[in-house]
Design a protein around this motif. Structure first.
Motif, PDB file in Angstrom:
ATOM      1  N   ASP A  12      -0.502  -2.284  -4.405  1.00 53.97           N
ATOM      2  CA  ASP A  12      -1.899  -2.662  -4.658  1.00 53.97           C
ATOM      3  C   ASP A  12      -2.976  -1.851  -4.277  1.00 53.97           C
ATOM      4  O   ASP A  12      -4.071  -2.028  -5.034  1.00 53.97           O
ATOM      5  CB  ASP A  12      -2.158  -4.015  -3.563  1.00 53.97           C
ATOM      6  CG  ASP A  12      -1.073  -5.296  -3.856  1.00 53.97           C
ATOM      7  OD1 ASP A  12      -1.288  -5.786  -5.172  1.00 53.97           O
ATOM      8  OD2 ASP A  12      -0.420  -5.646  -2.839  1.00 53.97           O
ATOM      9  N   VAL A  13      -2.886  -0.935  -3.472  1.00 54.83           N
ATOM     10  CA  VAL A  13      -3.865   0.021  -3.083  1.00 54.83           C
ATOM     11  C   VAL A  13      -3.249   1.315  -2.751  1.00 54.83           C
ATOM     12  O   VAL A  13      -2.079   1.397  -2.034  1.00 54.83           O
ATOM     13  CB  VAL A  13      -4.671  -0.288  -1.708  1.00 54.83           C
ATOM     14  CG1 VAL A  13      -5.714   0.989  -1.465  1.00 54.83           C
ATOM     15  CG2 VAL A  13      -5.332  -1.514  -2.059  1.00 54.83           C
ATOM     16  N   LEU A  14      -3.530   2.519  -3.263  1.00 51.80           N
ATOM     17  CA  LEU A  14      -2.891   3.594  -3.090  1.00 51.80           C
ATOM     18  C   LEU A  14      -3.686   4.763  -2.585  1.00 51.80           C
ATOM     19  O   LEU A  14      -5.065   4.612  -2.898  1.00 51.80           O
ATOM     20  CB  LEU A  14      -2.836   4.226  -4.288  1.00 51.80           C
ATOM     21  CG  LEU A  14      -1.971   5.700  -4.838  1.00 51.80           C
ATOM     22  CD1 LEU A  14      -0.482   5.555  -4.110  1.00 51.80           C
ATOM     23  CD2 LEU A  14      -1.787   6.091  -6.276  1.00 51.80           C
ATOM     24  N   ILE A  15      -3.539   5.412  -1.624  1.00 51.96           N
ATOM     25  CA  ILE A  15      -4.315   6.650  -0.956  1.00 51.96           C
ATOM     26  C   ILE A  15      -4.093   7.967  -1.780  1.00 51.96           C
ATOM     27  O   ILE A  15      -2.802   8.402  -1.908  1.00 51.96           O
ATOM     28  CB  ILE A  15      -4.101   6.676   0.441  1.00 51.96           C
ATOM     29  CG1 ILE A  15      -4.617   5.349   1.239  1.00 51.96           C
ATOM     30  CG2 ILE A  15      -5.283   7.921   0.897  1.00 51.96           C
ATOM     31  CD1 ILE A  15      -5.812   4.909   0.977  1.00 51.96           C
ATOM     32  N   VAL A  66       0.938  -1.350   0.107  1.00 47.07           N
ATOM     33  CA  VAL A  66       0.038   0.054  -0.111  1.00 47.07           C
ATOM     34  C   VAL A  66       0.821   1.232  -0.064  1.00 47.07           C
ATOM     35  O   VAL A  66       2.097   1.200   0.372  1.00 47.07           O
ATOM     36  CB  VAL A  66      -0.964  -0.001   1.078  1.00 47.07           C
ATOM     37  CG1 VAL A  66      -1.810  -1.161   1.240  1.00 47.07           C
ATOM     38  CG2 VAL A  66      -0.256   0.018   2.555  1.00 47.07           C
ATOM     39  N   ALA A  67       0.525   2.210  -0.442  1.00 48.65           N
ATOM     40  CA  ALA A  67       1.088   3.399  -0.679  1.00 48.65           C
ATOM     41  C   ALA A  67       0.256   4.786  -0.557  1.00 48.65           C
ATOM     42  O   ALA A  67      -1.141   4.758  -0.518  1.00 48.65           O
ATOM     43  CB  ALA A  67       1.866   3.813  -1.907  1.00 48.65           C
ATOM     44  N   PHE A  68       0.840   6.038  -0.173  1.00 52.13           N
ATOM     45  CA  PHE A  68       0.259   7.056  -0.188  1.00 52.13           C
ATOM     46  C   PHE A  68       0.936   8.215  -1.185  1.00 52.13           C
ATOM     47  O   PHE A  68       1.973   7.917  -1.527  1.00 52.13           O
ATOM     48  CB  PHE A  68       0.246   7.747   1.349  1.00 52.13           C
ATOM     49  CG  PHE A  68       1.735   7.899   1.918  1.00 52.13           C
ATOM     50  CD1 PHE A  68       2.044   9.305   1.859  1.00 52.13           C
ATOM     51  CD2 PHE A  68       2.323   6.922   2.482  1.00 52.13           C
ATOM     52  CE1 PHE A  68       3.373   9.465   2.475  1.00 52.13           C
ATOM     53  CE2 PHE A  68       3.554   7.195   3.062  1.00 52.13           C
ATOM     54  CZ  PHE A  68       4.134   8.643   2.982  1.00 52.13           C
ATOM     55  N   VAL A  69       0.353   9.119  -1.688  1.00 49.25           N
ATOM     56  CA  VAL A  69       0.733  10.232  -2.441  1.00 49.25           C
ATOM     57  C   VAL A  69       0.637  11.603  -1.458  1.00 49.25           C
ATOM     58  O   VAL A  69      -0.619  12.097  -1.309  1.00 49.25           O
ATOM     59  CB  VAL A  69       0.053  10.360  -3.746  1.00 49.25           C
ATOM     60  CG1 VAL A  69       0.487  11.386  -4.411  1.00 49.25           C
ATOM     61  CG2 VAL A  69       0.145   8.886  -4.393  1.00 49.25           C
ATOM     62  N   GLY A  70       1.634  12.095  -1.103  1.00 51.76           N
ATOM     63  CA  GLY A  70       1.630  13.216  -0.337  1.00 51.76           C
ATOM     64  C   GLY A  70       1.366  13.332   1.073  1.00 51.76           C
ATOM     65  O   GLY A  70       0.776  12.115   1.327  1.00 51.76           O
ATOM     66  N   GLU A  71       2.015  13.723   1.928  1.00 51.48           N
ATOM     67  CA  GLU A  71       2.045  13.845   3.388  1.00 51.48           C
ATOM     68  C   GLU A  71       0.403  13.726   3.926  1.00 51.48           C
ATOM     69  O   GLU A  71       0.362  13.042   4.952  1.00 51.48           O
ATOM     70  CB  GLU A  71       2.873  14.770   4.034  1.00 51.48           C
ATOM     71  CG  GLU A  71       4.334  14.682   3.699  1.00 51.48           C
ATOM     72  CD  GLU A  71       4.765  15.540   2.569  1.00 51.48           C
ATOM     73  OE1 GLU A  71       4.068  15.610   1.586  1.00 51.48           O
ATOM     74  OE2 GLU A  71       5.867  15.739   2.092  1.00 51.48           O
ATOM     75  N   SER A  72      -0.226  14.423   3.466  1.00 53.57           N
ATOM     76  CA  SER A  72      -1.845  14.701   3.870  1.00 53.57           C
ATOM     77  C   SER A  72      -2.547  13.346   3.703  1.00 53.57           C
ATOM     78  O   SER A  72      -3.307  13.147   4.749  1.00 53.57           O
ATOM     79  CB  SER A  72      -2.457  15.702   3.110  1.00 53.57           C
ATOM     80  OG  SER A  72      -2.864  15.290   1.853  1.00 53.57           O
ATOM     81  N   THR A  73      -2.109  12.404   3.023  1.00 51.53           N
ATOM     82  CA  THR A  73      -2.731  11.139   3.121  1.00 51.53           C
ATOM     83  C   THR A  73      -2.079   9.945   3.884  1.00 51.53           C
ATOM     84  O   THR A  73      -2.689   8.875   3.959  1.00 51.53           O
ATOM     85  CB  THR A  73      -2.962  10.793   1.607  1.00 51.53           C
ATOM     86  OG1 THR A  73      -1.477  10.400   0.916  1.00 51.53           O
ATOM     87  CG2 THR A  73      -3.696  11.457   0.550  1.00 51.53           C
ATOM     88  N   ALA A  74      -1.006  10.232   4.144  1.00 49.80           N
ATOM     89  CA  ALA A  74      -0.283   9.254   5.159  1.00 49.80           C
ATOM     90  C   ALA A  74      -0.996   9.027   6.510  1.00 49.80           C
ATOM     91  O   ALA A  74      -1.211   7.617   6.687  1.00 49.80           O
ATOM     92  CB  ALA A  74       1.152   9.945   5.529  1.00 49.80           C
ATOM     93  N   PRO A  75      -1.549   9.853   7.065  1.00 50.45           N
ATOM     94  CA  PRO A  75      -2.229   9.418   8.372  1.00 50.45           C
ATOM     95  C   PRO A  75      -3.632   8.655   7.987  1.00 50.45           C
ATOM     96  O   PRO A  75      -4.123   7.526   8.875  1.00 50.45           O
ATOM     97  CB  PRO A  75      -2.889  10.909   9.039  1.00 50.45           C
ATOM     98  CG  PRO A  75      -1.720  11.880   8.343  1.00 50.45           C
ATOM     99  CD  PRO A  75      -1.566  11.156   6.965  1.00 50.45           C
ATOM    100  N   ILE A  76      -4.179   8.911   6.800  1.00 50.09           N
ATOM    101  CA  ILE A  76      -5.465   7.967   6.542  1.00 50.09           C
ATOM    102  C   ILE A  76      -4.713   6.714   6.186  1.00 50.09           C
ATOM    103  O   ILE A  76      -5.387   5.720   6.925  1.00 50.09           O
ATOM    104  CB  ILE A  76      -5.924   8.462   5.248  1.00 50.09           C
ATOM    105  CG1 ILE A  76      -6.560   9.882   5.429  1.00 50.09           C
ATOM    106  CG2 ILE A  76      -7.012   7.798   4.630  1.00 50.09           C
ATOM    107  CD1 ILE A  76      -7.131  10.471   4.249  1.00 50.09           C
ATOM    108  N   LEU A  77      -3.794   6.273   5.558  1.00 48.13           N
ATOM    109  CA  LEU A  77      -3.206   4.937   5.304  1.00 48.13           C
ATOM    110  C   LEU A  77      -2.497   4.493   6.641  1.00 48.13           C
ATOM    111  O   LEU A  77      -3.111   3.117   6.648  1.00 48.13           O
ATOM    112  CB  LEU A  77      -1.961   5.185   4.141  1.00 48.13           C
ATOM    113  CG  LEU A  77      -1.209   3.978   3.790  1.00 48.13           C
ATOM    114  CD1 LEU A  77      -2.378   3.164   2.930  1.00 48.13           C
ATOM    115  CD2 LEU A  77      -0.016   4.330   3.092  1.00 48.13           C
TER     116      LEU A  77
END
Length: 301
Positions: free
Chosen positions: A147-150, A100-111
């Motif tokens: 597999d999944v990106l936020i 799994v991955a995030f794009v940009g720091e703002s989505t990291a807490p969600i992930l």
């Protein structure tokens, strides 16, 4: 002789008879008639050009050629069954690995909240967390690296789940820009200033949403230079090369003395959530999306 030149029922019949050495028991196991077993064996023997079994009224034995064929086929069939089993487990089960991955720091807490809940529910599945570079988000989903990106919506050509974060849009401008001190601006302001552009790999839908070609009234929006990463986009803004609509979380994660963030009063919110390749909708992906929704209360549209 490999499995590829034989039909599945032929391989199954041959190996079952090689194990049972009895036509009646073989027929019972395969739920067919003994005549069917005899027919299949004769067909195989004709194809191979030699007897596979010695048959008398009392005894059924493998010939040396039959014994060699059975020895060659068993590991191949076992490997095929294991491969199918692994595929079924990957599609259905919740063991193995999930990337799994995030794009940009703002989505990291969600992930990270989603990872914590998913790992609690499915401790046998190992989750690998990455930050996805803006330029490779789409290719990483397509080649299975992720597999999944936020990420932000819209994300053309991909499946996506519920929006888990809504952000007010703000306009990033240089600190000495004429709009820097404004209380708010309208989307119409985009017609009066070059807008910094996202890289070419970004989807068309995303570009239209973030950096439209025209304002709501139809006025053309001048295009500014292209940045390859988000910090690069912001640096172009700070240099006075253009302005850029971004989410309000940018204030928090990218505070810079050379930038100002002005609310856009008439823009819809930016929506972010899970994105994945539709053909890779495995049980692990579905359960991770469910965990992401449960771990992040849905925003109000």
């Amino acid at each position: 002789m490999g499995v590829g030149v034989l039909e599945r029922y032929e391989v199954e019949t041959f190996l079952t008879l090689a194990e049972e050495l009895h036509f009646g028991r073989t027929a019972e196991r395969l739920r067919v008639t003994t005549g069917r077993i005899s027919h299949v064996v004769r067909k195989l023997e004709r194809r191979i050009g030699a007897p596979l079994f010695e048959r008398t009224s009392r005894v059924v034995r493998l010939t040396p050629i039959g014994a060699r064929l059975a020895d060659d086929l068993r590991p191949l069939v076992a490997a095929m069954e294991e491969a199918v089993g692994r595929a079924v487990e990957a599609g259905r089960g919740l063991t193995g690995e999930l990337r799994v991955a995030f794009v940009g720091e703002s989505t990291a807490p969600i992930l990270l909240r989603a990872v914590a809940l998913f790992s609690e529910r499915h401790p046998d599945c190992v989750v690998h967390v990455h930050e996805a570079p803006l330029a490779t988000t789409r290719s990483s989903l397509r080649d299975g690296t992720i597999d999944v990106l936020i990420a932000s919506y819209p994300f053309d050509g991909m499946a996506n789940g519920p929006a888990l974060l809504h952000e007010q849009r703000v306009l990033a401008v240089a600190a000495d820009h004429p709009l820097a001190g404004a209380e708010s601006v309208s989307l119409e302001a985009l017609a009066e200033h070059p807008v910094v552009q996202y890289p070419a790999v970004t989807s068309a839908g995303f570009k239209r949403d973030r950096t439209p070609d025209r304002t709501p009234s139809g006025r053309p929006v001048p295009k500014g230079p292209v940045g390859n990463t988000f910090p690069e986009l912001l640096s172009l803004v700070a240099m006075g090369r253009g302005v850029l609509p971004v989410g309000e979380q940018t204030r928090r994660y990218h505070p810079r003395p050379d930038l100002a963030y002005v609310p856009i009063r008439d823009a819809p919110p930016i929506r972010r959530g899970p994105v994945w390749l539709a053909s890779n909708t495995t049980a692990r992906v579905r359960e991770f999306v469910r965990a992401a929704v449960d771990a992040n209360p849905a925003p109000v549209d």
